[in-house]
Scaffold this active site. Structure first.
Site, mmCIF file in Angstrom:
data_model
loop_
_atom_site.group_PDB
_atom_site.id
_atom_site.type_symbol
_atom_site.label_atom_id
_atom_site.label_comp_id
_atom_site.label_asym_id
_atom_site.label_seq_id
_atom_site.Cartn_x
_atom_site.Cartn_y
_atom_site.Cartn_z
ATOM 1 N N SER A 127 0.644 -1.129 -0.263
ATOM 2 C CA SER A 127 0.003 -0.088 0.289
ATOM 3 C C SER A 127 0.325 1.321 -0.081
ATOM 4 O O SER A 127 1.961 1.640 0.982
ATOM 5 C CB SER A 127 -0.810 -0.062 1.110
ATOM 6 N N TYR A 152 -2.918 -0.183 9.245
ATOM 7 C CA TYR A 152 -2.506 -0.912 9.000
ATOM 8 C C TYR A 152 -1.384 -0.992 8.031
ATOM 9 O O TYR A 152 -0.701 -1.866 6.865
ATOM 10 C CB TYR A 152 -3.777 -0.334 8.155
#
Length: 335
Positions: A127, A152
């Site tokens: 990501s 995350y």
């Protein structure tokens, strides 16, 4: 090829499975179909694949060690596209355990399955959030990513390191792809593009965090998937120029690679909202909010490494992509 796609009921995973099937691959899909967002949307995505006799699906949680081991032992997969994960930056603040279970334990099970069953290449989703506190843009895969600002992001950075250890120790070719804000048809309803679309159509106010002073490198889903498939075919290899005296962070003496996939054209949030307004033919009612924990101010992708490796860079203009997204949304939700 025979390919495992994890997260096959998810936004990117479902489209990836569809493209692989259309080109003639055999695909096994897995997903736990959890209720992080409406499972009915996930079931509707899976229904798109029903007509393909080369597709099979198994509902399975990544954290299920025995189930994952059996899946790999029985599956005889040549390649694996790992797109299953607990998504969402903001939800990681509220429910960190879900990220530890899925993104760390689950990823470990994927790595073990690959190395014990002769998988030729593992491609997995990282990501843009790994760039964390970095402010110099565009983000390059050579940049330091030691300062994540959400759990995350930290789990995605950990995945990259975990993959490297397996590439180094066991010779497992692995490639990580750092996705930049993905949008398009069949998108996740918890993400801003869908939230804004739904609320504008309903005449409800939209929350605009940091008073709109964000920029995001919005990337159309078809571009993301084309990058995934091209990288899957380009098996990660060792970098003969890599030096342990000056270790580059995106290649290795092991068969391990990292690439950005982004549109390389960051858009101010207010411009993004205006583009949705234009596609809908309606004005948004906005509630300006302060910046949220875990948010970064700007994302922008340098995709030169991806382009050099596979001859592709995302290119869909924002207005075109938003138009397709809005058309799908109106049709799917009948609004």
């Amino acid at each position: 090829m025979r390919v495992l796609v994890t997260g096959a009921a998810g936004f990117i995973g479902n489209e990836t499975a569809r493209v692989l099937l259309e080109r003639g691959d055999e695909v096994v899909g897995t997903d736990n179909l959890n209720d992080y967002y409406d499972p009915a949307l996930k079931q509707a995505r899976l229904a798109r694949l029903d007509g393909h006799n080369r597709f099979s699906f198994e509902q399975l949680d990544l954290a299920d060690r025995d189930g994952m081991a059996r899946l790999f032992a029985d599956g005889r997969f040549e390649r694996v596209v790992h797109l299953g994960a607990q998504a969402g930056v903001r939800f990681s603040i509220e429910n960190p355990q879900a990220y530890l279970d899925s993104n760390l334990t689950g990823f470990g099970h994927v790595l073990e399955g690959c190395r014990r069953n002769g998988v030729e290449h593992l491609v997995y989703a990282s990501s843009s959030s790994v760039y964390g506190a970095n402010t110099r843009t565009p983000f390059r895969v050579e940049d330091n990513v030691d300062h994540p600002v959400s759990l995350y992001a930290a789990t995605k950075k950990a995945n990259e390191g975990m993959a490297h250890s397996y590439s180094h120790l066991y010779g497992l070719p692995t490639t990580g792809l750092r996705f930049f804000t993905v949008y398009g048809p069949w998108g996740r309803p918890d993400m801003a593009p869908m939230i804004f679309t739904r609320k504008i159509l309903a005449g409800e106010p939209i929350e605009v965090f940091n008073e709109g002073r964000h920029e995001r490198d919005f990337t159309y889903v078809d571009d993301i998937v084309e990058g995934v498939v091209r990288v899957l075919d380009n098996v990660a290899a060792t970098d003969p120029a890599w030096s342990s005296d000056e270790p580059g962070p995106a290649t290795s003496s092991a068969p391990w690679r990292l690439y950005n996939i982004g549109n390389s054209d960051p858009v101010p949030l207010m411009q993004f909202i205006a583009t949705i307004e234009q596609a809908l033919g309606r004005r948004a009612v906005m509630e300006m909010k302060p910046r949220q924990p875990g948010d970064v101010l700007r994302t922008a992708a340098d995709v030169s490494a991806l382009e050099a490796a596979v001859g592709f860079r995302p290119h869909t203009p924002l207005a075109e992509g938003i138009g397709r997204m809005v058309h799908w949304y109106r049709d799917f939700y009948r609004v």
